[in-house]
Design a protein around this motif. Structure first.
Motif, PDB file in Angstrom:
ATOM      1  N   TYR A 149       0.841  -1.203   0.000  1.00 16.57           N
ATOM      2  CA  TYR A 149       0.000   0.000   0.000  1.00 16.57           C
ATOM      3  C   TYR A 149       0.876   1.252   0.000  1.00 16.57           C
ATOM      4  O   TYR A 149       0.543   2.241  -0.655  1.00 16.57           O
ATOM      5  CB  TYR A 149      -0.947  -0.006   1.202  1.00 16.57           C
ATOM      6  CG  TYR A 149      -2.023  -1.061   1.112  1.00 16.57           C
ATOM      7  CD1 TYR A 149      -3.241  -0.791   0.502  1.00 16.57           C
ATOM      8  CD2 TYR A 149      -1.810  -2.341   1.615  1.00 16.57           C
ATOM      9  CE1 TYR A 149      -4.226  -1.770   0.409  1.00 16.57           C
ATOM     10  CE2 TYR A 149      -2.784  -3.328   1.523  1.00 16.57           C
ATOM     11  CZ  TYR A 149      -3.981  -3.033   0.913  1.00 16.57           C
ATOM     12  OH  TYR A 149      -4.947  -4.013   0.813  1.00 16.57           O
ATOM     13  N   ARG A 150       1.986   1.218   0.714  1.00 20.16           N
ATOM     14  CA  ARG A 150       2.922   2.347   0.675  1.00 20.16           C
ATOM     15  C   ARG A 150       3.442   2.551  -0.748  1.00 20.16           C
ATOM     16  O   ARG A 150       3.529   3.687  -1.232  1.00 20.16           O
ATOM     17  CB  ARG A 150       4.095   2.124   1.632  1.00 20.16           C
ATOM     18  CG  ARG A 150       5.105   3.268   1.570  1.00 20.16           C
ATOM     19  CD  ARG A 150       6.336   3.014   2.430  1.00 20.16           C
ATOM     20  NE  ARG A 150       6.060   3.081   3.852  1.00 20.16           N
ATOM     21  CZ  ARG A 150       5.993   4.217   4.553  1.00 20.16           C
ATOM     22  NH1 ARG A 150       6.146   5.389   3.933  1.00 20.16           N
ATOM     23  NH2 ARG A 150       5.765   4.196   5.848  1.00 20.16           N
ATOM     24  N   LYS A 151       3.783   1.462  -1.423  1.00 23.68           N
ATOM     25  CA  LYS A 151       4.286   1.558  -2.796  1.00 23.68           C
ATOM     26  C   LYS A 151       3.260   2.235  -3.687  1.00 23.68           C
ATOM     27  O   LYS A 151       3.596   3.073  -4.529  1.00 23.68           O
ATOM     28  CB  LYS A 151       4.625   0.174  -3.327  1.00 23.68           C
ATOM     29  CG  LYS A 151       5.216   0.168  -4.731  1.00 23.68           C
ATOM     30  CD  LYS A 151       5.637  -1.236  -5.148  1.00 23.68           C
ATOM     31  CE  LYS A 151       6.305  -1.219  -6.520  1.00 23.68           C
ATOM     32  NZ  LYS A 151       6.766  -2.566  -6.922  1.00 23.68           N
ATOM     33  N   SER A 152       1.996   1.890  -3.501  1.00 21.73           N
ATOM     34  CA  SER A 152       0.942   2.486  -4.317  1.00 21.73           C
ATOM     35  C   SER A 152       0.732   3.961  -3.985  1.00 21.73           C
ATOM     36  O   SER A 152       0.613   4.797  -4.879  1.00 21.73           O
ATOM     37  CB  SER A 152      -0.368   1.720  -4.123  1.00 21.73           C
ATOM     38  OG  SER A 152      -1.406   2.279  -4.893  1.00 21.73           O
ATOM     39  N   VAL A 153       0.726   4.278  -2.691  1.00 22.43           N
ATOM     40  CA  VAL A 153       0.447   5.650  -2.250  1.00 22.43           C
ATOM     41  C   VAL A 153       1.603   6.590  -2.581  1.00 22.43           C
ATOM     42  O   VAL A 153       1.394   7.700  -3.076  1.00 22.43           O
ATOM     43  CB  VAL A 153       0.156   5.680  -0.732  1.00 22.43           C
ATOM     44  CG1 VAL A 153       0.132   7.112  -0.203  1.00 22.43           C
ATOM     45  CG2 VAL A 153      -1.179   4.991  -0.442  1.00 22.43           C
ATOM     46  N   GLU A 154       2.817   6.168  -2.335  1.00 22.38           N
ATOM     47  CA  GLU A 154       3.969   7.058  -2.467  1.00 22.38           C
ATOM     48  C   GLU A 154       4.699   6.908  -3.797  1.00 22.38           C
ATOM     49  O   GLU A 154       5.564   7.722  -4.125  1.00 22.38           O
ATOM     50  CB  GLU A 154       4.948   6.807  -1.318  1.00 22.38           C
ATOM     51  CG  GLU A 154       4.366   7.123   0.053  1.00 22.38           C
ATOM     52  CD  GLU A 154       5.366   6.917   1.168  1.00 22.38           C
ATOM     53  OE1 GLU A 154       6.458   6.363   0.904  1.00 22.38           O
ATOM     54  OE2 GLU A 154       5.046   7.292   2.314  1.00 22.38           O
ATOM     55  N   GLY A 155       4.367   5.880  -4.558  1.00 23.47           N
ATOM     56  CA  GLY A 155       5.054   5.626  -5.822  1.00 23.47           C
ATOM     57  C   GLY A 155       4.454   6.392  -6.987  1.00 23.47           C
ATOM     58  O   GLY A 155       3.721   7.367  -6.807  1.00 23.47           O
ATOM     59  N   HIS A 156       4.751   5.919  -8.195  1.00 28.37           N
ATOM     60  CA  HIS A 156       4.320   6.624  -9.402  1.00 28.37           C
ATOM     61  C   HIS A 156       3.597   5.717 -10.401  1.00 28.37           C
ATOM     62  O   HIS A 156       3.165   6.186 -11.446  1.00 28.37           O
ATOM     63  CB  HIS A 156       5.531   7.273 -10.083  1.00 28.37           C
ATOM     64  CG  HIS A 156       6.274   8.219  -9.188  1.00 28.37           C
ATOM     65  ND1 HIS A 156       5.817   9.490  -8.915  1.00 28.37           N
ATOM     66  CD2 HIS A 156       7.414   8.060  -8.467  1.00 28.37           C
ATOM     67  CE1 HIS A 156       6.653  10.090  -8.079  1.00 28.37           C
ATOM     68  NE2 HIS A 156       7.628   9.239  -7.794  1.00 28.37           N
ATOM     69  N   GLN A 157       3.472   4.447 -10.090  1.00 32.83           N
ATOM     70  CA  GLN A 157       2.862   3.507 -11.027  1.00 32.83           C
ATOM     71  C   GLN A 157       1.342   3.585 -10.971  1.00 32.83           C
ATOM     72  O   GLN A 157       0.757   4.032  -9.975  1.00 32.83           O
ATOM     73  CB  GLN A 157       3.320   2.085 -10.708  1.00 32.83           C
ATOM     74  CG  GLN A 157       4.820   1.877 -10.882  1.00 32.83           C
ATOM     75  CD  GLN A 157       5.246   0.489 -10.463  1.00 32.83           C
ATOM     76  OE1 GLN A 157       4.546  -0.221  -9.746  1.00 32.83           O
ATOM     77  NE2 GLN A 157       6.431   0.086 -10.910  1.00 32.83           N
ATOM     78  N   THR A 158       0.718   3.151 -12.048  1.00 27.48           N
ATOM     79  CA  THR A 158      -0.746   3.085 -12.078  1.00 27.48           C
ATOM     80  C   THR A 158      -1.175   1.872 -12.881  1.00 27.48           C
ATOM     81  O   THR A 158      -0.439   1.371 -13.741  1.00 27.48           O
ATOM     82  CB  THR A 158      -1.339   4.382 -12.682  1.00 27.48           C
ATOM     83  OG1 THR A 158      -2.768   4.377 -12.500  1.00 27.48           O
ATOM     84  CG2 THR A 158      -1.027   4.519 -14.164  1.00 27.48           C
ATOM     85  N   GLY A 159      -2.372   1.380 -12.572  1.00 32.35           N
ATOM     86  CA  GLY A 159      -2.888   0.217 -13.261  1.00 32.35           C
ATOM     87  C   GLY A 159      -2.192  -1.076 -12.868  1.00 32.35           C
ATOM     88  O   GLY A 159      -2.299  -2.078 -13.572  1.00 32.35           O
ATOM     89  N   GLN A 160      -1.514  -1.074 -11.723  1.00 39.32           N
ATOM     90  CA  GLN A 160      -0.746  -2.232 -11.297  1.00 39.32           C
ATOM     91  C   GLN A 160      -1.443  -2.988 -10.177  1.00 39.32           C
ATOM     92  O   GLN A 160      -2.111  -2.392  -9.333  1.00 39.32           O
ATOM     93  CB  GLN A 160       0.639  -1.799 -10.812  1.00 39.32           C
ATOM     94  CG  GLN A 160       1.473  -1.059 -11.835  1.00 39.32           C
ATOM     95  CD  GLN A 160       1.758  -1.900 -13.055  1.00 39.32           C
ATOM     96  OE1 GLN A 160       2.273  -3.021 -12.937  1.00 39.32           O
ATOM     97  NE2 GLN A 160       1.429  -1.375 -14.226  1.00 39.32           N
ATOM     98  N   THR A 161      -1.273  -4.306 -10.166  1.00 37.89           N
ATOM     99  CA  THR A 161      -1.696  -5.135  -9.051  1.00 37.89           C
ATOM    100  C   THR A 161      -0.454  -5.628  -8.335  1.00 37.89           C
ATOM    101  O   THR A 161       0.369  -6.336  -8.925  1.00 37.89           O
ATOM    102  CB  THR A 161      -2.534  -6.335  -9.537  1.00 37.89           C
ATOM    103  OG1 THR A 161      -3.759  -5.866 -10.092  1.00 37.89           O
ATOM    104  CG2 THR A 161      -2.851  -7.278  -8.374  1.00 37.89           C
ATOM    105  N   TYR A 162      -0.299  -5.224  -7.080  1.00 33.52           N
ATOM    106  CA  TYR A 162       0.870  -5.617  -6.305  1.00 33.52           C
ATOM    107  C   TYR A 162       0.552  -6.904  -5.555  1.00 33.52           C
ATOM    108  O   TYR A 162      -0.228  -6.902  -4.604  1.00 33.52           O
ATOM    109  CB  TYR A 162       1.257  -4.504  -5.328  1.00 33.52           C
ATOM    110  CG  TYR A 162       1.587  -3.202  -6.025  1.00 33.52           C
ATOM    111  CD1 TYR A 162       2.606  -3.141  -6.985  1.00 33.52           C
ATOM    112  CD2 TYR A 162       0.883  -2.033  -5.747  1.00 33.52           C
ATOM    113  CE1 TYR A 162       2.900  -1.957  -7.639  1.00 33.52           C
ATOM    114  CE2 TYR A 162       1.187  -0.843  -6.385  1.00 33.52           C
ATOM    115  CZ  TYR A 162       2.195  -0.816  -7.336  1.00 33.52           C
ATOM    116  OH  TYR A 162       2.500   0.355  -7.978  1.00 33.52           O
TER     117      TYR A 162
END
Length: 200
Positions: free
Chosen positions: A184-197
């Motif tokens: 969730y941190r990667k999603s919130v603070e990162g720059h990617q979109t349309g990804q499933t972690y």
């Protein structure tokens, strides 16, 4: 510091997200019966009321939504619809309304699960719902404007919940909630979109 709305804050994953992000960001908690704000994700009106109270945010996280586990042979249509209405459409409702309250460059992070690609007996509704959530974020990601992003986190059964669900997914490896929270941190603070972690 970001203003983050977390729906499902009282759950095991929600608490881990707060522990992971709470020192750096302002976390606003919401849930069906707990948190700073109450919200029923199955009701668009309830979701709209939530955002009218909270206002603009930099990130939206959903870690909520019930799904029925049980034999498909014995499952009723109403039982199957629990996951469709709560976990799938609930997160869709949050996204539909939330995009209008998301600051430029902000993110939406939804929750699916490993059963999307690793089906087990009794989990037909989970596989359907989780796969749909992952497909939904990919479809929405190409339409969000202003640098807004959307991703999903797909965890395996948690170590903390293994005693409840482990027998239903034999041969899989449970994951600690703290590790899931990093996605969730990667999603919130990162720059990617349309990804499933995937956290499996």
């Amino acid at each position: 510091m970001m203003k983050v709305l977390l729906v499902g804050a009282s759950g095991t994953i929600g608490k881990a997200i707060i522990a992971e992000l709470g020192q750096q960001h302002e976390i606003i908690t919401a849930g069906k019966s707990s948190g700073q704000h109450n919200v029923d994700l199955t009701s668009v009106q309830s979701v709209e009321n939530l955002f009218n109270q909270v206002g603009k945010v930099d990130a939206i996280i959903a870690a909520a939504g019930n799904v029925h586990w049980g034999s498909f042979k014995d499952m009723t249509a109403d039982e199957f619809k629990i996951g469709i209405n709560e976990k799938l459409l609930g997160q869709v409702n949050l996204t539909l309304v939330g995009q209008k309250f998301l600051n430029e460059g902000g993110s939406i992070t939804l929750t699916s699960g490993s059963l999307s690609h690793d089906p087990h007996r009794g989990g037909a509704s989970f596989t359907t719902v989780n796969s749909s959530v992952d497909g939904f974020i990919r479809g929405v990601s190409v339409e969000l404007e202003g640098g807004r992003r959307i991703n999903s986190v797909s965890p395996n059964v948690l170590e903390e919940s293994w005693h409840l669900y482990g027998l239903g997914v034999p041969g899989t490896t449970p994951v600690p909630a703290a590790l899931v929270a990093k996605a969730y941190r990667k999603s919130v603070e990162g720059h990617q979109t349309g990804q499933t972690y995937q956290v499996w």
